[in-house]
Write a protein that holds these residues in place. Structure first.
Motif, PDB file in Angstrom:
ATOM      1  N   SER A  68       0.856  -1.197   0.000  1.00  0.00           N
ATOM      2  CA  SER A  68       0.000   0.000   0.000  1.00  0.00           C
ATOM      3  C   SER A  68       0.881   1.232   0.000  1.00  0.00           C
ATOM      4  O   SER A  68       1.802   1.357   0.826  1.00  0.00           O
ATOM      5  CB  SER A  68      -0.916   0.009   1.227  1.00  0.00           C
ATOM      6  OG  SER A  68      -1.790  -1.101   1.200  1.00  0.00           O
TER       7      SER A  68
ATOM      8  N   ARG B  66      -3.118  -0.984  -8.666  1.00  0.00           N
ATOM      9  CA  ARG B  66      -4.581  -0.995  -8.623  1.00  0.00           C
ATOM     10  C   ARG B  66      -5.081  -0.075  -7.513  1.00  0.00           C
ATOM     11  O   ARG B  66      -4.302   0.446  -6.715  1.00  0.00           O
ATOM     12  CB  ARG B  66      -5.087  -2.421  -8.392  1.00  0.00           C
ATOM     13  CG  ARG B  66      -4.548  -3.086  -7.140  1.00  0.00           C
ATOM     14  CD  ARG B  66      -5.044  -4.514  -7.001  1.00  0.00           C
ATOM     15  NE  ARG B  66      -4.380  -5.248  -5.929  1.00  0.00           N
ATOM     16  CZ  ARG B  66      -4.748  -5.244  -4.653  1.00  0.00           C
ATOM     17  NH1 ARG B  66      -5.809  -4.497  -4.269  1.00  0.00           N
ATOM     18  NH2 ARG B  66      -4.094  -5.953  -3.752  1.00  0.00           N
ATOM     19  N   ASP B  67      -6.400   0.083  -7.480  1.00  0.00           N
ATOM     20  CA  ASP B  67      -7.072   0.901  -6.452  1.00  0.00           C
ATOM     21  C   ASP B  67      -6.467   2.302  -6.347  1.00  0.00           C
ATOM     22  O   ASP B  67      -6.146   2.802  -5.255  1.00  0.00           O
ATOM     23  CB  ASP B  67      -6.986   0.197  -5.084  1.00  0.00           C
ATOM     24  CG  ASP B  67      -7.574  -1.200  -5.111  1.00  0.00           C
ATOM     25  OD1 ASP B  67      -8.470  -1.436  -5.943  1.00  0.00           O
ATOM     26  OD2 ASP B  67      -7.137  -2.056  -4.319  1.00  0.00           O
TER      27      ASP B  67
ATOM     28  N   TYR C 214      -2.449   4.176  -3.846  1.00  0.00           N
ATOM     29  CA  TYR C 214      -2.586   3.022  -4.745  1.00  0.00           C
ATOM     30  C   TYR C 214      -1.981   1.793  -4.081  1.00  0.00           C
ATOM     31  O   TYR C 214      -1.274   1.899  -3.055  1.00  0.00           O
ATOM     32  CB  TYR C 214      -1.923   3.298  -6.096  1.00  0.00           C
ATOM     33  CG  TYR C 214      -0.459   3.689  -6.025  1.00  0.00           C
ATOM     34  CD1 TYR C 214       0.551   2.727  -6.094  1.00  0.00           C
ATOM     35  CD2 TYR C 214      -0.086   5.035  -5.912  1.00  0.00           C
ATOM     36  CE1 TYR C 214       1.889   3.086  -6.055  1.00  0.00           C
ATOM     37  CE2 TYR C 214       1.251   5.402  -5.862  1.00  0.00           C
ATOM     38  CZ  TYR C 214       2.236   4.420  -5.932  1.00  0.00           C
ATOM     39  OH  TYR C 214       3.559   4.778  -5.876  1.00  0.00           O
ATOM     40  N   THR C 215      -2.251   0.644  -4.677  1.00  0.00           N
ATOM     41  CA  THR C 215      -1.734  -0.637  -4.182  1.00  0.00           C
ATOM     42  C   THR C 215      -0.909  -1.292  -5.279  1.00  0.00           C
ATOM     43  O   THR C 215      -1.314  -1.313  -6.453  1.00  0.00           O
ATOM     44  CB  THR C 215      -2.874  -1.572  -3.760  1.00  0.00           C
ATOM     45  OG1 THR C 215      -3.644  -0.929  -2.735  1.00  0.00           O
ATOM     46  CG2 THR C 215      -2.338  -2.898  -3.231  1.00  0.00           C
TER      47      THR C 215
END
Length: 536
Positions: free
Chosen positions: A41, A75-76, A105-106
């Protein structure tokens, strides 16, 4: 233990993805936290001065050793502030305008073994005055490394250390536009599961990298080779019939009527294919001699040569290859003319052995299929090398085709029944070499000598067969020749036939080598025959 407890307290109390805000313009504060599932993360706070835009592009496919690429997945993505952030298959891009923005983001794929690697900064369109980052993990790291500067450089960061609370901290001043800052943290074994994805590089060399699917394909190919080798070994184990057939010493088999009898009705022209897998001049010459012995051709001496004329027309008792030999011999008329003519009966001979169940039909079908597979494999290799990779699959396919060609060439076309006949032919050869014509009655000697002569010629036992009958006080007459001739002269005629076909073959080979289209000749020659002598 106090440091570990402090780290655990920090990971519990600190809100995820809440980095401190930068105090300097054109600087960044980054917070990284490694989750227990191996994902990373990331929260970045970036300060952009008024009147300036900052763009960043992070490649998600990074070159790795041995012609491989390492893949990351972002992602995210969430952007708080002014600007945009997006992810596509190959890159993570950020566009920021004036103010302080936070990008969360991840990252998947950052953990390789026990090492966590991520690019803290890189691909920025402007200089970063100051960058500071912290890294937290479920366990205190064992070692830490950080590189900063131009891509592929090995300059260390301004600072990279593990503090008293177990957090790993990095910092760097004045990072030039386009420069990168990459952090690598080594954790205790088994801290989190590895999730690094390494694939072949999109290059010609990368297309030939050994991967798991390719490895399984190689294993299958090895198993195929082992199976083919076992098949060839089993098929060829008894192909070359060199041992004496069971039953001890052989005698020429004579029927109750006093006629020479061959095993299973095998013809002299069959000997080459049955024993050696190929035909030769001796086989064709023995067939001409057999046609004379069976009263289809009449032999006479004329002007220092042997003349061949029709005695009886071909009938249903002649096979296709015997009919072809009969027509060629009748058309030639003399042995000297046969030396200048091509006689190709290989196909008819093979068809006759297939019909009798001694040879397998289409024995080279596997080889022809293998040749096509080689071409397909080469094409597939080039196609995969220029497109999706895994080019070794094409190489394996081409090698499988080559293995099929080799297997086809190594596998004998002769079946078990043909092998049994070949063994019995070896017995006939022994009997011819050790013949005792004195054990035969005088009427039997005439028939047995002539009927055995073509077999002796085809099996390479012409000299001892002729010598055994020539040594008799009263050698048997030769009924298929005009005028009285001795066994020795009949042997000379047989040797002259073999020499004529062998000479025709040599002449044809010379025309092929010189590139000229000469007259066709017989394909192979086998064995040795006695020197020919002119007819009396």
């Amino acid at each position: 233990m106090l440091a570990a407890a402090a780290l655990a307290l920090f990971l519990t109390a600190a809100p995820a993805g809440q980095p401190p805000l930068p105090t300097l313009p054109q600087s960044a504060e980054i917070q990284l936290k490694l989750e227990r599932d191996g994902s990373l993360s990331v929260a970045e706070a970036i300060s952009v001065p008024t009147g300036v835009t900052m763009d960043r592009r992070v490649a998600l496919r990074v070159a790795a050793p041995h012609h491989r690429d390492r893949l990351y997945r972002v992602r995210d993505v969430v952007l708080e502030g002014s600007g945009t952030a997006s992810v596509d298959q190959d890159a993570f891009t950020v566009h920021l305008t004036a103010g302080t923005s936070i990008v969360r983001y991840t990252v998947d794929g950052a953990v390789a073994g026990d090492r966590v690697t991520w690019e803290l900064a890189g691909g920025w369109s402007t200089e970063l005055k100051f960058l500071r980052a912290s890294f937290a993990a479920p366990k205190i790291p064992a070692a830490v490394d950080c590189l900063a500067g131009p891509p592929d450089s090995d300059f260390s960061c301004g600072a990279a250390q593990i503090d008293h609370a177990g957090l790993t901290r990095f910092s760097q001043q004045n990072l030039a536009a386009g420069a990168r800052m990459t952090a690598t943290v080594e954790l205790p074994a088994g801290t989190v599961p590895a999730n690094a994805v390494v694939v072949p590089a999109k290059t010609i060399a990368g297309a030939f990298v050994l991967t798991a699917p390719v490895g399984w394909a190689w294993a299958g190919f090895a198993a195929l080779l082992l199976l083919a080798a076992t098949l060839v070994w089993g098929a060829r184990r008894h192909f070359h019939v060199k041992v004496r057939p069971p039953g001890g010493h052989f005698h020429v088999k004579v029927t109750a009527g006093g006629e020479f009898e061959s095993p299973e009705g095998v013809l002299p022209g069959h000997a080459g294919l049955l024993l050696h897998g190929r035909t030769g001049p001796a086989d064709v010459a023995a067939t001409v001699l057999d046609l004379a012995v069976r009263n289809y051709l009449w032999v006479s001496a004329e002007d220092g040569d042997w003349r061949l004329t029709r005695r009886n027309p071909p009938d249903e008792h002649l096979t296709a290859f015997e009919r072809a030999v009969f027509e060629a011999a009748e058309a030639a008329g003399t042995v000297a003319e046969l030396r200048r003519r091509h006689l190709d009966v290989d196909r008819e001979l093979l068809a006759d052995l297939v019909r009798r169940g001694w040879f397998a039909p289409n024995p080279r079908r596997l080889g022809r299929a293998g040749s096509r597979i080689v071409v397909y494999g080469v094409f597939l290799t080039v196609l995969l090398a220029l497109t999706v990779g895994y080019a070794q699959l094409g190489v394996i396919l081409a090698l499988a085709g080559a293995a099929a060609v080799v297997t086809s060439a190594a596998l004998p076309a002769r079946r078990r029944a043909g092998t049994d006949v070949a063994r019995r032919l070896r017995g006939v050869a022994e009997a011819l070499a050790s013949a005792k014509p004195k054990d035969l009655t005088k009427p039997q000697r005439e028939v047995v000598f002539s009927r055995g002569l073509p077999y002796a010629s085809a099996l390479g036992e012409l000299a001892p067969w002729v010598a055994a009958f020539e040594a008799l006080p009263h050698p048997p007459p030769v009924y298929w020749h005009a005028g009285d001739i001795a066994p020795d002269q009949a042997g000379s005629f047989a040797a002259a036939l073999a020499g004529a076909f062998a000479g025709a073959r040599r002449a044809h080979l010379r025309t092929l080598v010189s590139g000229k289209q000469g007259q066709d000749t017989v394909s192979h020659s086998r064995g040795r025959t006695p020197q020919s002598a002119p007819p009396s």
